[in-house]
Design an enzyme around this catalytic site. Structure first.
Site, short mmCIF file in Angstrom:
data_model
loop_
_atom_site.label_atom_id
_atom_site.label_comp_id
_atom_site.label_asym_id
_atom_site.label_seq_id
_atom_site.Cartn_x
_atom_site.Cartn_y
_atom_site.Cartn_z
CG ASP A 1 -53.18 -33.00 -47.59
OD1 ASP A 1 -53.02 -31.93 -46.97
OD2 ASP A 1 -52.90 -33.13 -48.79
CE LYS B 1 -51.22 -30.90 -51.61
NZ LYS B 1 -52.53 -31.22 -51.03
#
Ligand code: ATR
Length: 303
Positions: free
Chosen positions: A119, A83
């Site tokens: 997210d 990520k």
């Protein structure tokens, strides 16, 4: 076209020359729930897409990410450990992903690789579904790692005041400083888990408690973050980002104290739904994705 068809007694995926590819890059990737979740949405919508897990070594993320363009892949999710490492290999990065410093969704936009972080939207989605308004709320967030970053940035952006509690206070202070400089007027203060008086006071005045640490995650189901359980009160919504087990010890204790509770399944589903919408411009069916995740968790023995 539906994503599977029955032929000679077996189900075959309806892959043909026009099938478009989505996927997830991770290492390890074997336990990812995303393939089941996204392929269920694809089947429900009758799209000619296929979502595939790709096991990509940390050192291979550069070539793997650029291969998205050469292979004509529409988009991928990224999970551990990619990520943060992926950022230098992208053509553009959306503002939230840039602020958080992590990308969980890549879209191949006509040959340009664009990084997003869904997210924060994943975290907020289940709260919105409950009509839970974040503005003006006081939240206690446990943890200051990668998961906490998306949560804290989203909370301050939605005008919630945050008390960040972490084992390593310096890490919490760093995240608080970043949130304050990214979002004007952000209210974030920090505590260590050892400051019991501070923790009691923060919890007494809070409406939301979020666990972003891995404490209580399977196979350590009996662990819970070190907060005084008697500080949990019925006006508190307790949101644990862990989804395995589906009810952590923290959530069980909170439920017994009369708190409303949320586990991490909703966040997983809503971050996936936001990614799906970026790739296809179509909002996927949340209930179908959630049912697919629940089936996978049940099959893995996390009843
Ligand atoms: P993630 O990306 O999942 O957030 P991470 O970046 O490794 O993972 O962060 C893990 C978080 O859980 C951290 O806040 C960590 O606290 P430290 O910053 O002090 O390391 C917290 N954490 C992990 N194990 C913990 C434990 N046993 N007790 C308290 N906090 C813990």
């Amino acid at each position: 076209m539906a994503s599977s068809e029955r032929q000679g007694g077996i189900h075959l995926p309806s892959v043909n020359g026009k099938t478009r590819i989505l996927g997830v890059f991770g290492f390890p990737v074997e336990h990812s729930l995303s393939p089941a979740m996204h392929n269920a949405a694809i089947a429900a919508l009758g799209f000619n897409y296929l979502y595939i897990p790709f096991s990509v070594l940390p050192e291979d993320i550069g070539p793997a990410i650029r291969s998205i363009v050469s292979l004509g892949i529409i988009g991928v999710n990224l999970t551990i450990p990619h990520k943060e490492r992926v950022l230098p290999f992208l053509d553009r990065i959306a503002p939230e992903a840039l602020a958080v410093g992590a990308v969980n969704t890549v879209h191949n936009d006509k040959g340009q690789l664009v990084g997003y972080n869904t997210d924060g939207e994943g975290f907020a989605g289940p709260l919105k579904a409950l009509c839970y308004e974040l503005a003006g709320k006081r939240a206690v967030v446990m943890g200051a790692g990668g998961a906490a970053r998306s949560v804290v940035f989203r909370l301050v952006r939605e005008n919630a005041a945050v008390t960040l509690v972490n084992r390593t206070l310096s890490r919490a202070n760093r995240l608080a400083e970043e949130a304050r400089s990214a979002v004007a007027g952000a209210q974030v203060d920090c505590l260590s888990f050892t400051d019991l008086a501070g923790l009691r006071e923060a919890l007494a005045g809070a409406e939301l408690l979020v666990n972003t640490t891995s404490v209580g995650m399977s196979p350590h189901d009996n662990d819970m973050p070190p907060i005084p359980p008697e500080s949990l009160h019925p006006a508190l919504l307790v949101y644990d980002l862990i989804y395995s087990p589906r009810e952590t010890r923290l959530l069980a204790v909170a439920r017994a104290a009369g708190c409303k509770t949320l586990n991490g399944v909703g966040m997983l589903v809503y971050q996936g739904a936001a990614a799906f919408e970026i790739w296809t411009s179509q909002r996927p069916p949340i209930d179908v994705m959630q049912a697919a995740v629940e089936r996978q968790l049940a099959a893995a023995g996390n009843q």
